[in-house]
Design a protein around this motif. Structure first.
Motif, PDB file in Angstrom:
ATOM      1  N   ASP A   1      -6.520 -18.844   0.155  1.00  0.00           N
ATOM      2  CA  ASP A   1      -5.894 -19.642   1.214  1.00  0.00           C
ATOM      3  C   ASP A   1      -4.372 -19.538   1.162  1.00  0.00           C
ATOM      4  O   ASP A   1      -3.715 -19.416   2.198  1.00  0.00           O
ATOM      5  CB  ASP A   1      -6.323 -21.109   1.111  1.00  0.00           C
ATOM      6  N   LYS A   2      -3.805 -19.567  -0.054  1.00  0.00           N
ATOM      7  CA  LYS A   2      -2.344 -19.429  -0.206  1.00  0.00           C
ATOM      8  C   LYS A   2      -1.873 -18.068   0.291  1.00  0.00           C
ATOM      9  O   LYS A   2      -0.855 -17.964   0.963  1.00  0.00           O
ATOM     10  CB  LYS A   2      -1.935 -19.608  -1.673  1.00  0.00           C
ATOM     11  N   MET A   3      -2.632 -17.024  -0.079  1.00  0.00           N
ATOM     12  CA  MET A   3      -2.252 -15.675   0.355  1.00  0.00           C
ATOM     13  C   MET A   3      -2.298 -15.556   1.875  1.00  0.00           C
ATOM     14  O   MET A   3      -1.394 -14.963   2.477  1.00  0.00           O
ATOM     15  CB  MET A   3      -3.173 -14.633  -0.280  1.00  0.00           C
ATOM     16  N   MET A   4      -3.335 -16.107   2.486  1.00  0.00           N
ATOM     17  CA  MET A   4      -3.428 -16.068   3.952  1.00  0.00           C
ATOM     18  C   MET A   4      -2.247 -16.800   4.582  1.00  0.00           C
ATOM     19  O   MET A   4      -1.645 -16.308   5.541  1.00  0.00           O
ATOM     20  CB  MET A   4      -4.742 -16.700   4.423  1.00  0.00           C
ATOM     21  N   LYS A   5      -1.914 -17.964   4.051  1.00  0.00           N
ATOM     22  CA  LYS A   5      -0.808 -18.750   4.590  1.00  0.00           C
ATOM     23  C   LYS A   5       0.508 -17.991   4.457  1.00  0.00           C
ATOM     24  O   LYS A   5       1.298 -17.928   5.397  1.00  0.00           O
ATOM     25  CB  LYS A   5      -0.728 -20.094   3.877  1.00  0.00           C
ATOM     26  N   MET A   6       0.750 -17.399   3.283  1.00  0.00           N
ATOM     27  CA  MET A   6       2.001 -16.673   3.069  1.00  0.00           C
ATOM     28  C   MET A   6       2.062 -15.405   3.922  1.00  0.00           C
ATOM     29  O   MET A   6       3.123 -15.049   4.413  1.00  0.00           O
ATOM     30  CB  MET A   6       2.171 -16.339   1.596  1.00  0.00           C
ATOM     31  N   CYS A   7       0.942 -14.746   4.095  1.00  0.00           N
ATOM     32  CA  CYS A   7       0.939 -13.520   4.899  1.00  0.00           C
ATOM     33  C   CYS A   7       1.060 -13.808   6.389  1.00  0.00           C
ATOM     34  O   CYS A   7       1.456 -12.938   7.153  1.00  0.00           O
ATOM     35  CB  CYS A   7      -0.306 -12.695   4.604  1.00  0.00           C
TER      36      CYS A   7
ATOM     37  N   PHE B   1       0.422  -5.237   1.274  1.00  0.00           N
ATOM     38  CA  PHE B   1      -0.473  -6.224   0.677  1.00  0.00           C
ATOM     39  C   PHE B   1      -1.002  -7.167   1.752  1.00  0.00           C
ATOM     40  O   PHE B   1      -2.195  -7.439   1.836  1.00  0.00           O
ATOM     41  CB  PHE B   1       0.263  -7.003  -0.422  1.00  0.00           C
ATOM     42  N   CYS B   2      -0.095  -7.668   2.591  1.00  0.00           N
ATOM     43  CA  CYS B   2      -0.486  -8.617   3.630  1.00  0.00           C
ATOM     44  C   CYS B   2      -1.389  -7.976   4.685  1.00  0.00           C
ATOM     45  O   CYS B   2      -2.254  -8.646   5.251  1.00  0.00           O
ATOM     46  CB  CYS B   2       0.744  -9.248   4.273  1.00  0.00           C
ATOM     47  N   ALA B   3      -1.204  -6.699   4.949  1.00  0.00           N
ATOM     48  CA  ALA B   3      -2.093  -6.020   5.899  1.00  0.00           C
ATOM     49  C   ALA B   3      -3.532  -6.057   5.380  1.00  0.00           C
ATOM     50  O   ALA B   3      -4.464  -6.330   6.145  1.00  0.00           O
ATOM     51  CB  ALA B   3      -1.632  -4.587   6.116  1.00  0.00           C
ATOM     52  N   ASN B   4      -3.707  -5.813   4.087  1.00  0.00           N
ATOM     53  CA  ASN B   4      -5.043  -5.878   3.502  1.00  0.00           C
ATOM     54  C   ASN B   4      -5.572  -7.310   3.482  1.00  0.00           C
ATOM     55  O   ASN B   4      -6.743  -7.544   3.762  1.00  0.00           O
ATOM     56  CB  ASN B   4      -5.044  -5.313   2.084  1.00  0.00           C
ATOM     57  N   VAL B   5      -4.710  -8.264   3.146  1.00  0.00           N
ATOM     58  CA  VAL B   5      -5.129  -9.666   3.104  1.00  0.00           C
ATOM     59  C   VAL B   5      -5.571 -10.126   4.475  1.00  0.00           C
ATOM     60  O   VAL B   5      -6.618 -10.761   4.638  1.00  0.00           O
ATOM     61  CB  VAL B   5      -3.997 -10.570   2.563  1.00  0.00           C
TER      62      VAL B   5
END
Length: 91
Positions: free
Chosen positions: A62-68, A80-84
């Motif tokens: 959830d944190k990664m999605m929010k940051m991306c 990284f965010c493209a993969n996330v």
């Protein structure tokens, strides 16, 4: 009294500026599992990335999605965010 106000203002500014300048991705314990090297420069292929994504705790995902989803945060971590974001719906 004036010195006290200046010191409190400087302290408050330091508290606000510290977290804003830190890289929020570095706080995630599961982040190294997405990379194939120790210095976290080479990401795993998508199959390995997906396996690490599914193994990561829900809170970290959830944190990664929010940051991306934040444009300013995702820019230095574009690959990284493209993969996330591609795996964001995969739970």
């Amino acid at each position: 009294m004036r010195i006290r106000s200046v010191c409190l203002g400087a302290f408050a500014l330091g508290l606000l500026a510290g977290p804003a300048s830190a890289d929020a991705f570095s706080d995630l314990a599961s982040l190294p599992s997405f990379y194939s090297d120790a210095v976290m420069k080479t990401m795993k292929p998508m199959a390995g990335f997906k396996k690490a994504w599914l193994a990561a705790p829900r809170g970290d995902r959830d944190k990664m999605m929010k940051m991306c989803n934040d444009a300013a945060m995702s820019k230095p971590h574009a690959a990284f965010c493209a993969n996330v974001l591609a795996l964001g719906g995969a739970n």
